[in-house]
Design an enzyme around this catalytic site. Structure first.
Site, PDB file in Angstrom:
ATOM      1  N   GLY A 174      68.010  17.478 -18.833  1.00 47.69           N
ATOM      2  CA  GLY A 174      68.973  17.496 -17.733  1.00 47.69           C
ATOM      3  C   GLY A 174      68.434  16.919 -16.435  1.00 47.69           C
ATOM      4  N   GLU A 175      67.143  16.946 -16.262  1.00 49.82           N
ATOM      5  CA  GLU A 175      66.603  16.577 -14.953  1.00 49.82           C
ATOM      6  C   GLU A 175      65.763  15.305 -14.961  1.00 49.82           C
ATOM      7  OE1 GLU A 175      65.461  20.441 -12.721  1.00 49.82           O
ATOM      8  OE2 GLU A 175      65.419  20.918 -14.844  1.00 49.82           O
TER       9      GLU A 175
ATOM     10  N   GLN B 243      73.907  12.697 -19.151  1.00 48.61           N
ATOM     11  CA  GLN B 243      72.970  13.467 -18.336  1.00 48.61           C
ATOM     12  C   GLN B 243      71.904  12.559 -17.753  1.00 48.61           C
ATOM     13  OE1 GLN B 243      72.261  16.967 -17.489  1.00 48.61           O
ATOM     14  NE2 GLN B 243      74.436  16.712 -17.669  1.00 48.61           N
TER      15      GLN B 243
ATOM     16  N   ASN C  24      73.471  15.418 -28.822  1.00 45.24           N
ATOM     17  CA  ASN C  24      74.721  14.677 -28.681  1.00 45.24           C
ATOM     18  C   ASN C  24      74.439  13.384 -27.936  1.00 45.24           C
ATOM     19  OD1 ASN C  24      77.207  13.664 -27.595  1.00 45.24           O
ATOM     20  ND2 ASN C  24      78.160  15.641 -28.060  1.00 45.24           N
TER      21      ASN C  24
ATOM     22  N   PHE D 200      73.494  21.214 -10.366  1.00 38.27           N
ATOM     23  CA  PHE D 200      72.245  20.506 -10.056  1.00 38.27           C
ATOM     24  C   PHE D 200      71.174  21.377  -9.413  1.00 38.27           C
ATOM     25  CE2 PHE D 200      75.941  17.691  -9.587  1.00 38.27           C
ATOM     26  CZ  PHE D 200      75.750  16.912 -10.713  1.00 38.27           C
TER      27      PHE D 200
ATOM     28  N   LYS E  52      76.192  11.132 -26.752  1.00 44.24           N
ATOM     29  CA  LYS E  52      77.041  10.766 -25.632  1.00 44.24           C
ATOM     30  C   LYS E  52      76.729  11.606 -24.390  1.00 44.24           C
ATOM     31  CE  LYS E  52      81.886   9.573 -25.368  1.00 44.24           C
ATOM     32  NZ  LYS E  52      83.159   9.786 -26.091  1.00 44.24           N
ATOM     33  N   THR E  53      76.736  12.940 -24.577  1.00 46.91           N
ATOM     34  CA  THR E  53      76.512  13.787 -23.408  1.00 46.91           C
ATOM     35  C   THR E  53      75.065  13.679 -22.924  1.00 46.91           C
ATOM     36  OG1 THR E  53      76.179  15.674 -24.886  1.00 46.91           O
ATOM     37  CG2 THR E  53      78.368  15.415 -23.942  1.00 46.91           C
TER      38      THR E  53
END
Ligand SMILES: Cc1cc2nc3c(=O)[nH]c(=O)nc-3n(C[C@H](O)[C@H](O)[C@H](O)COP(=O)(O)OP(=O)(O)OC[C@H]3O[C@@H](n4cnc5c(N)ncnc54)[C@H](O)[C@@H]3O)c2cc1C
Ligand code: SF4
Lengths: 750, 331
Positions: free
Chosen positions: A716-717, A651, A644, A268, A646-647
């Site tokens: 990601g953020e 996230q 993806n 993170f 799912k991933t």
């Protein structure tokens, strides 16, 4: 080779190639599919090995001794009791530790120095710069002995006056100078004047507390010297950065340092920089000639790994009666350490979100004698969207307008602060879809008007926003005649499914089944990957991987025609063919970086690239006690093409969980008298627990960004942005109370 | 942590002898508090006497309707026991509101009674704390004290007792049975924990060499209609800011029986006797509840960081009594 221009071209090539040679596998293309992560089983069955789990013969254990004063000099040690603990090998202090080089200044091409956590040259100085700074290291035969002895080292200090209280330092804040990527002050028109005459306005002050990193894996290092060669097992977000940093600090060539980091137990941002624990493990290994391991205690993470800066923010909005903004002022004060840290760019979202003709953004800093702050998921934008988006809600209230309508009325065509083009922006679509899916129309606007039994119910929205970045990445791809594919890149897997996503991309690009692709990562002997920061890893690697796959295809096609690539290889009697993108030589790397940076800056002048989204939440508030429960969540995101399902959803969901913590419970308690963190544990620093988290519905629009490889934006953020505001807005809707100071604990509602 | 000798005696007599013989010996129950404090260097026993092998694991019905609970019964087992769930639902709820499932599986009744405060400065060896080091001062008073006491605190210490289980035990008139080389004695829970005064390091009436062997709950028909309400900073896995154990019996609109105790507000589980007196015979109304809460909290004093707990306690008392009244006991 890997300049963005090339990659963009490759991307176009890629799209052109999509029609004829689609993969033969029955499953069809896998990009976009919810593929299970390739490392899932290894992790759930305990086979994945983390940095503190590598066995070495003769392994010794290290533990830190932390300063108990905020500023001053160490005047002496009493180590008699500590040294008497059976099993203690050595106690390293500035009086006897081997030397280490101070960190040189960071430059744009000097990645190893960009990750300097603090400028302190640990155990090479008697100076103390924050309460908790490591001042000694105990090395022992066992973990228990090391920790026990560390607790017995007595340290004497000569204290000097320290500045540690962020709140009272506000008046001494100094305007940030800024650089091309982060401006300290930005203006359009005359916002103050426009604000003064605005028919409707709000002028609000917000505060956010310091936050700490709490990845499930505490920072850990295993370091082994063999002569001048160093091997380091470390949970890191940047194996190449870490290698460069260690080489510079310990005076050995980069080629002599190997960093191994196949699994990282969450990061993170907290495992981007190089902190004391890493350096001192390497130092201890050098001093003792033994392999040394140090796993920080949870308290050790709080005392040595920076977190998010607190902030004080002013958002002043002026609007016409129809809701059109006439003035947007967003100023912020954040803190850094005197020995490092970075400006947490809280005003940044206000340059991008609303079409105000007059905008003023100003960021000021206070320097404190505290552990420097660092990256934490969506630096700047997480606390910045709290203030801006809560203020917008308050303005909507004042205008008697629906908060989504107000936002849509001010949705800009071009980037508000400078008129640059958006590469991509589907915020309208996100809100429209979200409102319908969430049942926004059922919301009765009057605060306190919705109930469920004893609970007061509130619904709130806020905008999510996060800029997209890219780094260079070296990648090789090898196709074997048996149809298997090997992708090699020193990328980092911190739990987000990075390798899985790249395998999907390679599978589609080469027309092989997903199962045929293996990705090697997490080792500095591999082609140099990007750091996993700024939500940029997946897109950075993808760009190079696509280019490499394209090269590979061309190489294979040169060998023959007809059938799959593997069949061509087999017919040509070749065992395998490999293609590489990016140079591994020092000169090549520099040239690649220079080219990349030039292109990046050109691109940056032209486009604003960012993901955005709409966060919808429902809260329940107990009218007696003020307890807040988040009962429903929907996030609708425009994050470009998703690799993806799912991933990616995980996230985004994880970001929202983190945002719920930021909104309701997380706060690092820094004692204003001593600068000491007083709640350095998971019992007293309240991250959300399962019972705090409702089902989180994630939806993404899956529209490719036309300027990015494969159409990807970082994701990601962005999940954490807007969350705190959505909750604050919902709490107001439930109770009629505005809480401007995070976290929104129940006492603020009594 | 300091190296220590470890013994695991087979019977109570051996256990109390072992501790009597070593001045720096400590009993070890589930270890969820003691081991934590040893890791922090706050407790540094030279000998650890593991009592989990002692035959004190039973929950038995007493003649007359009471219950006797062995000191080594695990918190989870106690909360799940039929007698506890039906006769003393507030106790089962209190335990289940505490810690986490894993911790409750380890924690014992005896250890729960003796768990130490969560005051942030008590936990930090670098801070001044009268409880750790008599005479050192109290860093919490002018520092962070959100979890601190609003009742019965002193200039020397504002810490609270963190147990949930003990709040229910206080409301239920529990009696603690203890044994040492000098014999067996019974200590009413109401007098078991001490207020800090000038000696915050002395936390209970128990001597260092006394082993808790059991806790007894007298029969209490009113307790069958009871609840435990815990208010905290997240939905689970946090200590109480304020908690309330309440039992209520109402006939013809008037209160004929009541038990009330508060957690998170004092160095001991706080039996709200004044409020109980005010409620007995009064009409079972919101107004009576509020009045009773006010009487109990009249002497409450807050510090800047915890003054809100006075109002929170008032509201939580009223809300919990209201809930027992309208929805009955066991949730
Ligand atoms: C993260 C965390 C969260 C928690 N949250 C809560 C919460 O929300 N609510 C709550 O109530 N509690 C909570 N707890 C505390 C938990 O309930 C206690 O740690 C537990 O009850 C202690 O029991 P134990 O058997 O493990 O005691 P131990 O740790 O074994 O012992 C504690 C003390 O009791 C002494 N002792 C133990 N048994 C005996 C005996 N038979 N006779 C005499 N002395 C004895 C020991 O010497 C020691 O001093 C939490 C604990 C943790 C770690
Ligand atoms: S409140 Fe009590 S336990 Fe906390 S620091 Fe003060 S004396 Fe120590």
């Amino acid at each position: 080779m890997t300049g963005p221009r090339d990659a963009t071209n490759q991307n176009q090539l890629m799209t052109q190639m999509e029609s004829p040679p689609r993969p033969q596998s029955a499953a069809g293309p896998v990009v976009g599919k919810p593929i299970d992560r390739v490392d899932g089983q290894a992790k759930t069955s305990g086979q994945a090995r983390f940095a503190a789990e590598y066995p070495y013969p003769g392994l010794a254990y290290a533990a830190l001794v932390h300063s108990t004063v905020a500023r001053g000099r160490v005047t002496g040690f009493d180590v008699a009791e500590a040294a008497a603990v059976p099993g203690v090998l050595t106690i390293l202090t500035h009086e006897n530790a081997p030397s280490m080089k101070p960190p040189p200044r960071a430059t744009l091409t000097n990645g190893g120095m960009i990750v300097t956590g603090t400028t302190v040259n640990y155990l090479n100085t008697d100076e103390v710069h924050w309460n908790g700074q490591p001042v000694a290291v105990v090395v022992a035969e066992t973990l228990e002995a090391a920790r026990e002895a560390a607790g017995l080292v007595r340290v004497a200090y000569r204290e000097s006056q320290a500045t540690v209280d962020f709140a009272t330092e506000e008046e001494h804040a100094v305007p940030l100078k800024g650089n091309p990527l982060q401006r300290g002050t930005a203006r359009k028109g005359d916002a103050e004047a426009a604000f003064r005459v605005a028919p409707v306005s709000v002028d609000l002050r917000f505060t956010t507390p310091p936050l700490n990193h709490n990845a499930i894996e505490p920072h850990a290092t295993t370091a082994v010297w063999d002569g001048d060669r160093l091997t380091v097992h470390e949970g890191t977000q940047g194996i190449a950065w870490l290698r460069a940093h260690l080489a510079a600090r310990f005076g050995v060539p980069e080629a002599s340092v190997r960093v191994i980091s196949p699994f990282v137990g969450g990061a993170f941002g907290g495992k981007g920089p190089v902190w004391a624990g890493t350096l001192l493990t390497v130092l201890a290994a050098r001093a003792t000639g033994r392999p040394v391991r140090m796993m920080l205690t949870r308290e050790g993470v709080y005392r040595t790994v920076g977190g998010r800066s607190p902030s004080i923010q002013r958002v002043a909005l002026g609007a016409a009666a129809d809701g059109r903004l006439t003035a947007l002022i967003h100023t912020g004060v954040t803190g850094t350490g005197r020995v490092g840290g970075l400006p947490e760019a809280v005003t940044s979202p206000s340059g991008h979100l609303y079409a105000a003709p007059n905008i003023l953004l100003r960021h000021s800093l206070v320097e404190l004698d505290l552990l420097p702050n660092t990256f934490m998921r969506a630096p700047g934008e997480a606390p910045g969207t709290f203030a801006l988006e809560a203020a917008m809600d308050e303005l909507a209230d004042k205008l008697g307008m629906d908060p989504i309508t107000l936002r849509m009325r001010n949705e800009p065509e071009t980037n508000p602060i400078d008129g640059k083009r958006f590469s991509h922006r589907l915020l309208r679509e996100a809100y429209a879809y979200g409102a319908q899916r969430f049942g926004w129309a059922d919301r009765t606007p009057e605060p306190g008007s919705m109930r469920d039994g004893r609970w007061l119910v509130g619904m709130g929205v806020a905008t999510a926003h996060h800029g997209t970045m890219r780094f260079t990445a070296n990648v090789t791809v090898r196709l074997s005649a048996d149809g298997s594919v090997l992708v090699r890149c020193g990328l980092q897997e911190m739990g987000m499914g990075a390798a899985t996503a790249q395998a999907q991309i390679a599978a589609d690009a080469l027309g092989v089944p997903f199962e045929a692709v293996r990705v090697e990562y997490g080792d500095s002997t591999l082609p140099t990957g990007p750091g996993a920061g700024a939500s940029a890893q997946t897109v950075s690697v993808a760009a190079s991987l696509l280019a490499a796959c394209d090269k590979l295809r061309r190489k294979v096609r040169a060998l023959g025609e007809g059938g799959s690539l593997a069949e061509i290889l087999a017919r040509a009697g070749r065992d395998h063919v490999e293609a590489a993108v990016g140079s591994q030589t020092r000169l090549g790397t520099l040239a690649g970086q220079a080219k990349f940076i030039a292109k990046f800056l050109r691109d940056h002048r032209r486009w604003v690239k960012a993901g955005c989204g709409a966060q919808f939440c429902e809260v329940r508030v107990d009218p007696d006690t003020g307890e807040i429960r988040v009962s429903r969540w929907l996030g609708v995101f425009d994050v470009g093409k998703v690799i993806n399902a799912k991933t990616a959803a995980s996230q985004l969901r994880g970001g929202i969980v983190m945002g719920i913590g930021m909104a309701l419970s997380e706060e690092t308690l820094v004692d204003p008298r001593t600068g000491r963190i007083m709640n350095p544990s998971l019992a007293e620093y309240h991250v959300p627990v399962h019972a705090d988290i409702p089902p989180i519905d994630i939806h993404y629009l899956d529209e490719p960004d036309p300027t990015m490889p494969l159409g990807l934006l970082g994701l990601g953020e962005i999940g954490v942005t807007g969350v705190a505001a959505a909750i604050a807005n919902a709490v107001h809707h439930a109770t009629g109370k505005r809480v401007h100071d995070l976290p929104i604990t129940l006492d603020k509602l009594l | 942590m300091r190296s220590f000798a470890y013994v695991r005696p087979p019977d109570v007599a051996a256990a109390v002898r072992a501790v009597a013989a070593e001045p720096d010996a400590k009993f070890l129950g589930g270890g969820t508090n003691l081991v934590d404090l040893m890791r922090e260097g706050i407790e540094r026993p030279g000998t650890v006497v593991d009592v989990t092998g002692l035959p004190l694991q039973q929950i038995e019905e007493l003649p007359g309707g009471g219950v006797r609970i062995g000191a080594l019964v695990r918190n989870s087992s106690l909360a799940a026991h039929r007698l506890i769930r039906t006769r003393y639902p507030m106790l089962a709820q209190a335990i289940l509101s505490g810690a986490s499932a894993q911790l409750r599986n380890m924690a014992t009744v005896g250890g729960n009674l003796l768990q130490r405060t969560r005051c942030l400065y008590f936990y930090d060896g670098a801070a001044a704390c009268n409880k750790r080091e008599p005479g050192a001062g109290c860093a919490a008073r002018d520092g962070f004290h959100r979890g601190g006491a609003i009742l019965g605190a002193s200039g020397a210490c504002v810490a609270t007792h963190p147990s949930d289980m003990c709040v229910a035990l206080a409301a239920l008139d529990a009696v603690v049975e203890a044994e040492s080389v000098r014999g067996v004695r019974r200590i009413p829970l109401a007098g078991f924990h001490r207020l800090p005064g000038d000696t915050p390091h002395i936390e209970t009436e128990l001597a260092a060499d006394e082993l808790i062997t059991a806790v007894e709950l007298p029969a209490s028909p009113v307790a069958a209609h009871s609840r435990y309400r815990k208010v905290r900073d997240r939905a689970s896995y946090a200590f109480a800011l304020v908690s309330v154990a309440a039992a209520l019996e109402v006939r013809h609109g008037a209160v004929t029986g009541v038990r009330l105790a508060l957690g998170g507000v004092a160095a001991k589980p706080w039996r709200a006797s004044k409020a109980e007196q005010a409620l007995l015979g009064a009409p079972a109304t919101e107004e009576s509840f509020r009045h009773a809460a006010e009487i109990e909290l009249a002497p409450a004093e807050g510090l800047p960081g915890n003054a809100f707990k006075i109002e929170l306690a008032r509201r939580t008392i009223v809300a919990t009594l209201r809930q027992v009244l309208t929805q009955g006991g066991a949730a």
